[in-house]
Write an enzyme that holds these catalytic residues in place. Structure first.
Site, PDB file in Angstrom:
ATOM      1  N   ARG A 190       0.736  -1.233   0.114  1.00 50.27           N
ATOM      2  CA  ARG A 190      -0.001  -0.161   0.197  1.00 50.27           C
ATOM      3  C   ARG A 190       0.871   1.141  -0.066  1.00 50.27           C
ATOM      4  NH1 ARG A 190      -3.498  -3.160  -1.425  1.00 50.27           N
ATOM      5  NH2 ARG A 190      -5.260  -3.536  -0.422  1.00 50.27           N
TER       6      ARG A 190
ATOM      7  N   GLU B 207      -3.608   7.320  -5.097  1.00 48.73           N
ATOM      8  CA  GLU B 207      -3.750   6.886  -6.117  1.00 48.73           C
ATOM      9  C   GLU B 207      -4.902   7.261  -6.792  1.00 48.73           C
ATOM     10  OE1 GLU B 207      -1.931   2.352  -4.752  1.00 48.73           O
ATOM     11  OE2 GLU B 207      -4.065   2.421  -5.619  1.00 48.73           O
TER      12      GLU B 207
ATOM     13  N   HIS C  56      -1.027  -0.072  -9.878  1.00 51.81           N
ATOM     14  CA  HIS C  56      -1.746  -1.099  -8.750  1.00 51.81           C
ATOM     15  C   HIS C  56      -2.433  -2.273  -9.508  1.00 51.81           C
ATOM     16  CE1 HIS C  56      -3.844  -1.366  -4.623  1.00 51.81           C
ATOM     17  NE2 HIS C  56      -3.475  -2.667  -5.116  1.00 51.81           N
TER      18      HIS C  56
HETATM   19  C1  8YV Z   1      -6.144  -5.343  -6.144  1.00 53.35           C
HETATM   20  C2  8YV Z   1      -5.250  -5.720  -3.659  1.00 53.35           C
HETATM   21  O1  8YV Z   1      -5.280  -5.191  -7.222  1.00 53.35           O
HETATM   22  O2  8YV Z   1      -6.007  -7.535  -2.904  1.00 53.35           O
HETATM   23  C3  8YV Z   1      -5.742  -6.539  -2.575  1.00 53.35           C
HETATM   24  O3  8YV Z   1      -5.565  -6.157  -1.569  1.00 53.35           O
HETATM   25  O4  8YV Z   1      -4.753  -4.744  -3.437  1.00 53.35           O
HETATM   26  C4  8YV Z   1      -5.481  -5.907  -5.153  1.00 53.35           C
HETATM   27  O5  8YV Z   1      -5.782  -7.446  -5.090  1.00 53.35           O
HETATM   28  C5  8YV Z   1      -6.674  -4.003  -5.820  1.00 53.35           C
HETATM   29  O6  8YV Z   1      -7.643  -3.964  -4.664  1.00 53.35           O
HETATM   30  C6  8YV Z   1      -7.275  -3.389  -6.951  1.00 53.35           C
HETATM   31  O7  8YV Z   1      -7.566  -2.132  -6.515  1.00 53.35           O
END
Ligand code: 8YV
Length: 316
Positions: A234, A263, A281
């Site tokens: 993150r 983001e 992302h």
């Molecule tokens: C996704 C993610 O790409 O699973 C998660 O926590 O961050 C990812 O799998 C993301 O949530 C897309 O917005």
């Protein structure tokens, strides 16, 4: 035919899953309700499950509108946008989608590490814009194999990243909330010391307030002018302003970033930096993994509705 279970879906999850949810459940689609939370407040009674994602979340006010809520099934492994404490306080169980995305996220971490060190994205532009012919040899980059790899957060994804390190003959060490037994990687209790030791630091811990700005100005300085930071976790885990300053001033060697603090906003300084490789992302964003994540949401929900409990509950 018995009544279909009533669920609330917070946001779209792709055509395939959305259709399957509609076919099997009585779905209130929050994102398509002009009245928003008022619609939930009106029709909330009888809704036993919420389907959401880490992107769309589920906060305490939404949980409060649903007196009969018993389960939240979320798409994504992260859950910092879901109020787990509010859910658990009411005995509501919550699932995420662990395991199925570990390999793809780990693959991308390595892709970004190699992109930042070996400048693969820059080289691609160099060739495609004709500079190979007009200028000639490409500048030397940084060796990857047999270097020192530090990992912040040795969970399932961190471990998948560490395992790949063996293929690159790397010495791997990690920093975690606590040391993990039975693993061939050395634990480093100080993140700053890990950063001082490492050539590459990969951020793979969870997001949310507990890890905010763990990668501080001090940790970034400890990486030094040759150090490269990779983040597939993150954006909030890194003090982004401090990282950008260090990159601008040459106190940090480079970065490979799949995630940013706000983001999709990108600090303008990063746009012009060849030592920084960026991705939008997409750690889990392959056809195979996204399908597996969707399937796991559906399977968690089906198992819960059938009275067998969630398959992958969050125990936090
Ligand atoms: C996704 C993610 O790409 O699973 C998660 O926590 O961050 C990812 O799998 C993301 O949530 C897309 O917005």
């Amino acid at each position: 035919m018995p009544d279909r279970a009533a669920i609330l879906q917070v946001g779209p999850l792709g055509e395939e899953i959305d259709q399957e949810l509609q076919a099997q459940y009585d779905v209130l689609r929050l994102w398509a309700e002009p009245a928003g939370l008022d619609a939930v407040a009106k029709r909330g009674a009888g809704i036993g499950a919420v389907v959401t994602s880490v992107r769309h979340g589920c906060n305490a006010s939404l949980i409060e509108c649903l007196p009969d809520l018993r389960a939240i099934c979320s798409w994504g492994v992260g859950y910092e946008t879901i109020d787990i404490a509010a859910a658990h306080a009411r005995g509501i169980v919550v699932s995420n989608t662990p395991d199925v995305l570990d390999d793809c996220v780990a693959d991308l971490a390595w892709g970004l590490l190699i992109a930042a060190a070996r400048r693969t994205a820059v080289g691609d532009r160099y060739v495609k814009t004709g500079q190979w012919r007009s200028i000639g040899a490409f500048p030397l980059s940084t060796r990857v194999s047999s270097k020192r790899l530090g990992i912040l957060g040795l969970g399932r994804i961190g471990e998948a990243i560490a395992r790949r390190g063996a293929g690159f003959d790397m010495d791997v060490r990690y920093h975690n909330r606590r040391e993990r037994a039975g693993l061939p990687y050395r634990y480093e209790p100080s993140l700053t010391e890990l950063a001082r030791w490492a050539d590459f630091l990969v951020v793979a811990c969870e997001g949310g307030p507990a890890t905010r700005h763990l990668v501080s100005a001090e940790v970034i300085d400890a990486m030094g002018p040759k150090g490269i930071i990779v983040n597939i976790a993150r954006g909030t885990v890194i003090d982004q302003a401090a990282m950008v300053r260090a990159l601008v001033e040459g106190r940090l060697g480079g970065a490979g970033l799949d995630v940013l603090e706000s983001e999709p906003a990108v600090p303008p300084e990063l746009m012009a930096m060849d030592q920084v490789a960026l991705m939008p992302h997409v750690g889990s964003a392959t056809v195979e993994t996204r399908r597996a994540m969707g399937r796991l949401v559906l399977d968690n929900l089906a198992s819960f509705v059938a009275g067998r409990g969630l398959l992958t509950p969050i125990r936090a």
